[in-house]
Design a protein around this motif. Structure first.
Motif, PDB file in Angstrom:
ATOM      1  N   PRO A   1     -19.137  24.200  -6.308  1.00  0.00           N
ATOM      2  CA  PRO A   1     -20.427  24.860  -6.169  1.00  0.00           C
ATOM      3  C   PRO A   1     -20.375  26.115  -5.297  1.00  0.00           C
ATOM      4  N   PHE A   2     -19.312  26.270  -4.526  1.00  0.00           N
ATOM      5  CA  PHE A   2     -19.139  27.449  -3.685  1.00  0.00           C
ATOM      6  C   PHE A   2     -17.691  27.521  -3.237  1.00  0.00           C
ATOM      7  N   SER A   3     -17.335  28.648  -2.644  1.00  0.00           N
ATOM      8  CA  SER A   3     -15.994  28.846  -2.091  1.00  0.00           C
ATOM      9  C   SER A   3     -16.131  29.639  -0.797  1.00  0.00           C
ATOM     10  N   TRP A   4     -15.108  29.588   0.023  1.00  0.00           N
ATOM     11  CA  TRP A   4     -15.116  30.355   1.260  1.00  0.00           C
ATOM     12  C   TRP A   4     -13.703  30.787   1.600  1.00  0.00           C
ATOM     13  N   GLU A   5     -13.612  31.769   2.486  1.00  0.00           N
ATOM     14  CA  GLU A   5     -12.304  32.260   2.912  1.00  0.00           C
ATOM     15  C   GLU A   5     -12.419  32.831   4.323  1.00  0.00           C
TER      16      GLU A   5
ATOM     17  N   LYS B   1     -19.423  14.688   0.045  1.00  0.00           N
ATOM     18  CA  LYS B   1     -18.890  14.107  -1.186  1.00  0.00           C
ATOM     19  C   LYS B   1     -19.561  14.679  -2.436  1.00  0.00           C
ATOM     20  N   PRO B   2     -20.900  14.831  -2.474  1.00  0.00           N
ATOM     21  CA  PRO B   2     -21.526  15.401  -3.685  1.00  0.00           C
ATOM     22  C   PRO B   2     -21.026  16.805  -4.057  1.00  0.00           C
ATOM     23  N   PHE B   3     -20.577  17.580  -3.079  1.00  0.00           N
ATOM     24  CA  PHE B   3     -20.031  18.913  -3.380  1.00  0.00           C
ATOM     25  C   PHE B   3     -18.726  18.814  -4.173  1.00  0.00           C
ATOM     26  N   TYR B   4     -18.069  17.659  -4.112  1.00  0.00           N
ATOM     27  CA  TYR B   4     -16.783  17.463  -4.768  1.00  0.00           C
ATOM     28  C   TYR B   4     -16.882  16.653  -6.059  1.00  0.00           C
ATOM     29  N   ASP B   5     -18.055  16.130  -6.373  1.00  0.00           N
ATOM     30  CA  ASP B   5     -18.193  15.225  -7.510  1.00  0.00           C
ATOM     31  C   ASP B   5     -18.146  15.915  -8.871  1.00  0.00           C
ATOM     32  N   LYS B   6     -18.652  17.126  -8.966  1.00  0.00           N
ATOM     33  CA  LYS B   6     -18.672  17.814 -10.259  1.00  0.00           C
ATOM     34  C   LYS B   6     -17.331  18.489 -10.528  1.00  0.00           C
ATOM     35  N   SER B   7     -17.115  18.851 -11.780  1.00  0.00           N
ATOM     36  CA  SER B   7     -15.825  19.445 -12.157  1.00  0.00           C
ATOM     37  C   SER B   7     -15.645  20.861 -11.635  1.00  0.00           C
ATOM     38  N   ALA B   8     -16.762  21.564 -11.392  1.00  0.00           N
ATOM     39  CA  ALA B   8     -16.677  22.943 -10.894  1.00  0.00           C
ATOM     40  C   ALA B   8     -17.167  23.003  -9.446  1.00  0.00           C
TER      41      ALA B   8
ATOM     42  N   PRO C   1     -16.902  34.857   4.654  1.00  0.00           N
ATOM     43  CA  PRO C   1     -17.913  34.766   3.608  1.00  0.00           C
ATOM     44  C   PRO C   1     -17.849  33.456   2.823  1.00  0.00           C
ATOM     45  N   VAL C   2     -19.017  33.092   2.276  1.00  0.00           N
ATOM     46  CA  VAL C   2     -19.148  31.963   1.349  1.00  0.00           C
ATOM     47  C   VAL C   2     -19.725  32.551   0.060  1.00  0.00           C
ATOM     48  N   TYR C   3     -19.122  32.204  -1.067  1.00  0.00           N
ATOM     49  CA  TYR C   3     -19.525  32.752  -2.357  1.00  0.00           C
ATOM     50  C   TYR C   3     -20.009  31.660  -3.299  1.00  0.00           C
ATOM     51  N   ASN C   4     -20.967  32.008  -4.163  1.00  0.00           N
ATOM     52  CA  ASN C   4     -21.370  31.075  -5.210  1.00  0.00           C
ATOM     53  C   ASN C   4     -20.334  31.149  -6.338  1.00  0.00           C
ATOM     54  N   PRO C   5     -20.443  30.317  -7.380  1.00  0.00           N
ATOM     55  CA  PRO C   5     -19.423  30.315  -8.445  1.00  0.00           C
ATOM     56  C   PRO C   5     -19.242  31.656  -9.159  1.00  0.00           C
ATOM     57  N   SER C   6     -20.270  32.501  -9.159  1.00  0.00           N
ATOM     58  CA  SER C   6     -20.122  33.804  -9.825  1.00  0.00           C
ATOM     59  C   SER C   6     -19.577  34.880  -8.893  1.00  0.00           C
TER      60      SER C   6
ATOM     61  N   PHE D   1      -7.926  24.362   3.840  1.00  0.00           N
ATOM     62  CA  PHE D   1      -9.194  23.637   3.893  1.00  0.00           C
ATOM     63  C   PHE D   1     -10.094  24.100   2.746  1.00  0.00           C
ATOM     64  N   ALA D   2     -10.230  25.400   2.574  1.00  0.00           N
ATOM     65  CA  ALA D   2     -11.053  25.958   1.502  1.00  0.00           C
ATOM     66  C   ALA D   2     -10.487  25.614   0.126  1.00  0.00           C
ATOM     67  N   ALA D   3      -9.184  25.537   0.020  1.00  0.00           N
ATOM     68  CA  ALA D   3      -8.552  25.222  -1.266  1.00  0.00           C
ATOM     69  C   ALA D   3      -8.906  23.820  -1.750  1.00  0.00           C
ATOM     70  N   THR D   4      -9.302  22.931  -0.847  1.00  0.00           N
ATOM     71  CA  THR D   4      -9.697  21.587  -1.268  1.00  0.00           C
ATOM     72  C   THR D   4     -10.937  21.641  -2.155  1.00  0.00           C
ATOM     73  N   MET D   5     -11.809  22.610  -1.922  1.00  0.00           N
ATOM     74  CA  MET D   5     -13.020  22.734  -2.746  1.00  0.00           C
ATOM     75  C   MET D   5     -12.638  23.131  -4.163  1.00  0.00           C
ATOM     76  N   LYS D   6     -11.799  24.139  -4.284  1.00  0.00           N
ATOM     77  CA  LYS D   6     -11.378  24.595  -5.610  1.00  0.00           C
ATOM     78  C   LYS D   6     -10.615  23.495  -6.353  1.00  0.00           C
ATOM     79  N   ALA D   7      -9.802  22.741  -5.611  1.00  0.00           N
ATOM     80  CA  ALA D   7      -8.990  21.679  -6.213  1.00  0.00           C
ATOM     81  C   ALA D   7      -9.787  20.394  -6.458  1.00  0.00           C
ATOM     82  N   ARG D   8     -11.053  20.369  -5.969  1.00  0.00           N
ATOM     83  CA  ARG D   8     -11.903  19.191  -6.097  1.00  0.00           C
ATOM     84  C   ARG D   8     -11.281  17.998  -5.380  1.00  0.00           C
ATOM     85  N   ASP D   9     -10.711  18.234  -4.206  1.00  0.00           N
ATOM     86  CA  ASP D   9      -9.959  17.243  -3.429  1.00  0.00           C
ATOM     87  C   ASP D   9     -10.745  16.832  -2.178  1.00  0.00           C
ATOM     88  N   HIS D  10     -11.642  15.880  -2.340  1.00  0.00           N
ATOM     89  CA  HIS D  10     -12.480  15.429  -1.230  1.00  0.00           C
ATOM     90  C   HIS D  10     -11.648  14.782  -0.125  1.00  0.00           C
ATOM     91  N   ALA D  11     -10.656  14.000  -0.491  1.00  0.00           N
ATOM     92  CA  ALA D  11      -9.789  13.376   0.529  1.00  0.00           C
ATOM     93  C   ALA D  11      -9.060  14.450   1.328  1.00  0.00           C
TER      94      ALA D  11
END
Length: 154
Positions: A90-94, A81-88, A112-117, A41-51
């Motif tokens: 905006p956050f990640s979780w595990e 959807k807006p969380f997935y629209d940009k190329s990077a 935890p939830v992390y920002n891009p840095s 589920f979390a990997a969808t954010m990194k992969a930019r995979d909204h579906a």
């Protein structure tokens, strides 16, 4: 009588082949299943995979989003959807912690939830429901900001 025995034997073989007679999963195996699902589920954010993200959300899910409640898969998909629209991302979780009821039908994951840095910005808690064999979907999700404040002196 021979036909009946053959039919019963065929039924047992069929049930066994389709896993109907397989031993139920242990709690540890169920925890691992939910942990793996949360990671996917979390990997969808990194992969930019909204579906892909949407596929993990139950039809009747409720996501807590500040003071608002997002009710239902479609509303959640639209709001996220807006969380997935940009190329990077905006956050990640595990997942850090996972627990499953002994019935094997509900689970909670948190972590935890992390920002891009990589800075810790929040913690999440998700309730998962087993909706089909091996298919866990989120039914409740809540994130809570972490305080970035100094502790008061005693």
């Amino acid at each position: 009588m021979g036909r009946l025995k053959n039919a019963v034997a065929a039924l047992w073989i069929g049930l066994f082949a389709f896993g109907a007679l397989a031993a139920p999963l242990t709690n540890a195996e169920l925890k691992q299943q939910v942990t793996d699902t949360e990671r996917a589920f979390a990997a969808t954010m990194k992969a930019r995979d909204h579906a892909g993200f949407t596929s993990f959300v139950s039809e009747e899910a409720v996501f807590f989003s500040g003071p608002a409640r997002l009710r239902g898969k479609d509303a959640i998909a639209k709001a996220w959807k807006p969380f997935y629209d940009k190329s990077a991302a905006p956050f990640s979780w595990e997942p850090e912690e996972v627990e499953v009821l002994d019935s094997g039908t509900l689970a909670i994951s948190s972590g935890p939830v992390y920002n891009p840095s990589g800075k810790l910005i929040a913690r999440f808690s998700s309730i998962w429901r087993l909706e089909a064999p091996g298919t866990w979907r989120v039914v409740f999700d809540r994130g809570t900001d972490v305080c970035d404040c100094k502790k008061a002196a005693p």
